[in-house]
Design a protein around this motif. Structure first.
Motif, PDB file in Angstrom:
ATOM      1  N   THR A   1       0.397   7.491  -0.555  1.00 53.13           N
ATOM      2  CA  THR A   1      -0.252   7.742  -1.835  1.00 53.13           C
ATOM      3  C   THR A   1       0.307   9.030  -2.440  1.00 53.13           C
ATOM      4  OG1 THR A   1      -2.057   8.814  -0.627  1.00 53.13           O
ATOM      5  CG2 THR A   1      -2.378   6.529  -1.272  1.00 53.13           C
ATOM      6  N   GLY A   2       0.626   8.954  -3.729  1.00 54.20           N
ATOM      7  CA  GLY A   2       1.234  10.090  -4.412  1.00 54.20           C
ATOM      8  C   GLY A   2       2.747  10.033  -4.420  1.00 54.20           C
ATOM      9  N   LYS A   3       3.327   9.153  -3.607  1.00 50.74           N
ATOM     10  CA  LYS A   3       4.783   8.995  -3.557  1.00 50.74           C
ATOM     11  C   LYS A   3       5.217   8.072  -4.689  1.00 50.74           C
ATOM     12  CE  LYS A   3       8.374   7.737  -0.195  1.00 50.74           C
ATOM     13  NZ  LYS A   3       8.853   9.107   0.024  1.00 50.74           N
ATOM     14  N   ASN A   4       6.396   8.319  -5.261  1.00 50.33           N
ATOM     15  CA  ASN A   4       6.897   7.408  -6.288  1.00 50.33           C
ATOM     16  C   ASN A   4       7.534   6.204  -5.612  1.00 50.33           C
ATOM     17  OD1 ASN A   4       8.801   6.193  -8.345  1.00 50.33           O
ATOM     18  ND2 ASN A   4       7.794   7.763  -9.580  1.00 50.33           N
ATOM     19  N   ALA A   5       7.125   5.018  -6.023  1.00 48.96           N
ATOM     20  CA  ALA A   5       7.585   3.790  -5.371  1.00 48.96           C
ATOM     21  C   ALA A   5       9.090   3.618  -5.460  1.00 48.96           C
ATOM     22  CB  ALA A   5       6.887   2.578  -5.996  1.00 48.96           C
ATOM     23  N   ALA A   6       9.732   4.213  -6.460  1.00 51.27           N
ATOM     24  CA  ALA A   6      11.184   4.066  -6.615  1.00 51.27           C
ATOM     25  C   ALA A   6      11.932   4.684  -5.444  1.00 51.27           C
ATOM     26  CB  ALA A   6      11.646   4.704  -7.919  1.00 51.27           C
ATOM     27  N   GLU A   7      11.310   5.644  -4.750  1.00 55.25           N
ATOM     28  CA  GLU A   7      11.967   6.280  -3.619  1.00 55.25           C
ATOM     29  C   GLU A   7      12.181   5.319  -2.454  1.00 55.25           C
ATOM     30  OE1 GLU A   7      10.175   9.994  -2.439  1.00 55.25           O
ATOM     31  OE2 GLU A   7       9.417  10.333  -4.464  1.00 55.25           O
ATOM     32  N   LEU A   8      11.496   4.190  -2.471  1.00 57.06           N
ATOM     33  CA  LEU A   8      11.602   3.227  -1.379  1.00 57.06           C
ATOM     34  C   LEU A   8      12.829   2.334  -1.518  1.00 57.06           C
ATOM     35  CD1 LEU A   8       7.859   2.136  -1.346  1.00 57.06           C
ATOM     36  CD2 LEU A   8       8.945   3.799   0.167  1.00 57.06           C
ATOM     37  N   PHE A   9      13.402   2.283  -2.718  1.00 51.14           N
ATOM     38  CA  PHE A   9      14.514   1.378  -2.973  1.00 51.14           C
ATOM     39  C   PHE A   9      15.830   2.105  -2.753  1.00 51.14           C
ATOM     40  CE2 PHE A   9      10.936  -0.382  -5.096  1.00 51.14           C
ATOM     41  CZ  PHE A   9      11.079  -1.748  -4.961  1.00 51.14           C
ATOM     42  N   SER A  10      16.714   1.463  -1.979  1.00 52.59           N
ATOM     43  CA  SER A  10      17.979   2.111  -1.619  1.00 52.59           C
ATOM     44  C   SER A  10      19.052   1.939  -2.690  1.00 52.59           C
ATOM     45  CB  SER A  10      18.483   1.554  -0.286  1.00 52.59           C
ATOM     46  OG  SER A  10      18.713   0.165  -0.388  1.00 52.59           O
TER      47      SER A  10
ATOM     48  N   ARG B   1       2.799  -0.143   7.358  1.00 55.77           N
ATOM     49  CA  ARG B   1       3.531  -0.559   8.552  1.00 55.77           C
ATOM     50  C   ARG B   1       4.951  -0.981   8.208  1.00 55.77           C
ATOM     51  NH1 ARG B   1      -1.446  -3.160   9.671  1.00 55.77           N
ATOM     52  NH2 ARG B   1      -0.569  -5.133   8.916  1.00 55.77           N
ATOM     53  N   MET B   2       5.094  -1.689   7.109  1.00 50.38           N
ATOM     54  CA  MET B   2       6.401  -2.216   6.710  1.00 50.38           C
ATOM     55  C   MET B   2       7.393  -1.091   6.445  1.00 50.38           C
ATOM     56  SD  MET B   2       7.200  -4.841   3.531  1.00 50.38           S
ATOM     57  CE  MET B   2       5.966  -5.988   4.130  1.00 50.38           C
ATOM     58  N   PHE B   3       6.935  -0.052   5.746  1.00 48.64           N
ATOM     59  CA  PHE B   3       7.822   1.045   5.375  1.00 48.64           C
ATOM     60  C   PHE B   3       7.728   2.233   6.328  1.00 48.64           C
ATOM     61  CE2 PHE B   3       7.601  -1.442   1.544  1.00 48.64           C
ATOM     62  CZ  PHE B   3       8.859  -1.330   0.987  1.00 48.64           C
ATOM     63  N   GLU B   4       6.861   2.096   7.327  1.00 44.47           N
ATOM     64  CA  GLU B   4       6.707   3.107   8.382  1.00 44.47           C
ATOM     65  C   GLU B   4       6.278   4.466   7.833  1.00 44.47           C
ATOM     66  OE1 GLU B   4      10.341   3.087  10.597  1.00 44.47           O
ATOM     67  OE2 GLU B   4      10.104   1.006  11.266  1.00 44.47           O
ATOM     68  N   TYR B   5       5.463   4.442   6.776  1.00 46.45           N
ATOM     69  CA  TYR B   5       4.874   5.658   6.233  1.00 46.45           C
ATOM     70  C   TYR B   5       3.382   5.661   6.562  1.00 46.45           C
ATOM     71  CZ  TYR B   5       8.818   7.057   3.248  1.00 46.45           C
ATOM     72  OH  TYR B   5      10.034   7.495   2.775  1.00 46.45           O
ATOM     73  N   PRO B   6       2.837   6.774   7.020  1.00 42.11           N
ATOM     74  CA  PRO B   6       1.380   6.861   7.130  1.00 42.11           C
ATOM     75  C   PRO B   6       0.765   6.864   5.741  1.00 42.11           C
ATOM     76  CG  PRO B   6       2.370   9.004   7.568  1.00 42.11           C
ATOM     77  CD  PRO B   6       3.504   8.015   7.452  1.00 42.11           C
ATOM     78  N   LEU B   7      -0.484   6.466   5.644  1.00 42.80           N
ATOM     79  CA  LEU B   7      -1.127   6.383   4.335  1.00 42.80           C
ATOM     80  C   LEU B   7      -1.120   7.726   3.627  1.00 42.80           C
ATOM     81  CD1 LEU B   7      -2.717   4.582   2.362  1.00 42.80           C
ATOM     82  CD2 LEU B   7      -4.801   5.400   3.460  1.00 42.80           C
ATOM     83  N   SER B   8      -1.278   8.810   4.391  1.00 48.26           N
ATOM     84  CA  SER B   8      -1.326  10.145   3.790  1.00 48.26           C
ATOM     85  C   SER B   8      -0.026  10.498   3.079  1.00 48.26           C
ATOM     86  CB  SER B   8      -1.628  11.193   4.867  1.00 48.26           C
ATOM     87  OG  SER B   8      -0.623  11.165   5.881  1.00 48.26           O
TER      88      SER B   8
ATOM     89  N   ILE C   1      -0.643  -0.373  -5.500  1.00 48.95           N
ATOM     90  CA  ILE C   1      -1.035  -0.236  -6.898  1.00 48.95           C
ATOM     91  C   ILE C   1      -0.514   1.113  -7.350  1.00 48.95           C
ATOM     92  CG2 ILE C   1      -2.952  -0.059  -8.526  1.00 48.95           C
ATOM     93  CD1 ILE C   1      -4.554  -1.872  -6.683  1.00 48.95           C
ATOM     94  N   THR C   2       0.222   1.108  -8.441  1.00 47.08           N
ATOM     95  CA  THR C   2       0.842   2.345  -8.927  1.00 47.08           C
ATOM     96  C   THR C   2       0.368   2.654 -10.340  1.00 47.08           C
ATOM     97  OG1 THR C   2       2.787   1.418 -10.054  1.00 47.08           O
ATOM     98  CG2 THR C   2       2.912   1.651  -7.655  1.00 47.08           C
ATOM     99  N   ALA C   3       0.520   3.919 -10.702  1.00 49.97           N
ATOM    100  CA  ALA C   3       0.372   4.310 -12.101  1.00 49.97           C
ATOM    101  C   ALA C   3       1.597   3.832 -12.861  1.00 49.97           C
ATOM    102  CB  ALA C   3       0.220   5.830 -12.202  1.00 49.97           C
ATOM    103  N   LEU C   4       1.583   3.980 -14.164  1.00 47.63           N
ATOM    104  CA  LEU C   4       2.711   3.498 -14.968  1.00 47.63           C
ATOM    105  C   LEU C   4       4.010   4.217 -14.635  1.00 47.63           C
ATOM    106  CD1 LEU C   4       1.037   3.034 -18.473  1.00 47.63           C
ATOM    107  CD2 LEU C   4       1.743   1.255 -16.851  1.00 47.63           C
ATOM    108  N   ASP C   5       3.913   5.459 -14.162  1.00 49.26           N
ATOM    109  CA  ASP C   5       5.143   6.181 -13.810  1.00 49.26           C
ATOM    110  C   ASP C   5       5.639   5.842 -12.415  1.00 49.26           C
ATOM    111  OD1 ASP C   5       3.307   7.400 -12.182  1.00 49.26           O
ATOM    112  OD2 ASP C   5       3.631   9.440 -12.946  1.00 49.26           O
ATOM    113  N   GLY C   6       4.966   4.927 -11.716  1.00 48.45           N
ATOM    114  CA  GLY C   6       5.403   4.496 -10.396  1.00 48.45           C
ATOM    115  C   GLY C   6       4.751   5.227  -9.236  1.00 48.45           C
ATOM    116  N   THR C   7       3.879   6.195  -9.514  1.00 44.79           N
ATOM    117  CA  THR C   7       3.196   6.915  -8.443  1.00 44.79           C
ATOM    118  C   THR C   7       2.219   5.987  -7.737  1.00 44.79           C
ATOM    119  OG1 THR C   7       3.357   8.991  -9.678  1.00 44.79           O
ATOM    120  CG2 THR C   7       1.765   8.901  -7.878  1.00 44.79           C
TER     121      THR C   7
END
Length: 228
Positions: free
Chosen positions: A79-88, A69-76, A53-59
């Motif tokens: 959260t706070g990361k912009n979802a766009a950073e996940l797309f190559s 698990r899928m993206f191999e990021y710990p929860l810490s 679940i993201t804010a409107l700016d993608g956070t």
């Protein structure tokens, strides 16, 4: 409560405070509504699909364990990361670009190339929807991710196999129709009216080749001395 909420200092009610509550939850007494919300969160966190679940700016404001698990990021670090950073894909500069590619009114899905924390690429099917407040205002996005890399590999293997079969069929010469053959010497008359040995005709009109031998009956006729 499941792992993703255990790592958060916020209570479930606080975490989802700006988000719209389902009508069924609004109509329930507070204690029962809290239990319903807890069960909903348990279902979200036990899902095999990655969910954010993201804010409107993608956070990213919330991520379930499957997503981490899928993206191999710990929860810490999620959260706070912009979802766009996940797309190559370079053309995706903001998470809103992803949303723009999806038809939210039709529960549309799209396939995207994404990357893990260490830069490994894989393919996901993404579905998204708007998150609204109790007043009906759009306050965020909800997106689910399903890893379809294995499915795409199987589809690619199938396409390669189909292509190989098509190539093989194109290279196979098939004899069909009525073939005139001499009842005595077994020569075959070709389209130009010439009589050819059966071996020559078949070799010319197919991919067959021949090795010669003598059958037992002909051997007896030709070499009777060996069969007395």
């Amino acid at each position: 409560m499941v792992d993703s909420l255990n790592h958060s200092n916020s209570q479930p009610e606080e975490l989802f405070k700006p988000l719209a509550e389902p009508d069924i939850v609004k109509e329930l007494p507070r204690q029962i509504a809290g239990d319903a919300l807890s069960m909903l969160l348990d279902a979200v966190n036990s899902s095999a699909a990655g969910l954010i679940i993201t804010a409107l700016d993608g956070t990213i404001r919330f991520a379930n364990p499957a997503f981490c698990r899928m993206f191999e990021y710990p929860l810490s670090e999620t959260t706070g990361k912009n979802a766009a950073e996940l797309f190559s894909a370079r053309k995706i500069r903001k998470f809103s670009d992803v949303i723009a590619m999806l038809d939210l009114s039709k529960n549309d899905t799209e396939e995207f190339v994404v990357e893990t924390k260490d830069g490994r690429h894989f393919i996901v099917e993404v579905a998204a929807s708007n998150v609204t407040s109790a007043s009906g205002e759009i306050v965020g996005r909800m997106a689910s991710f399903i890893n379809i890399s294995r499915r795409k590999e199987i589809e690619a293997d199938r396409e390669r196999l189909i292509q190989q079969l098509q190539d093989a069929l194109e290279n196979i010469k098939v004899l069909k129709g009525i073939i005139p053959i001499c009842a005595s010497c077994k020569k075959i008359r070709d389209d130009k009216g010439y009589w050819q040995q059966i071996e020559s005709y078949l070799k010319e009109h197919s991919d067959a080749d021949f090795s010669h031998g003598i059958c037992p009956e002909c051997a007896k006729k030709l070499y009777p001395q060996f069969f007395k």
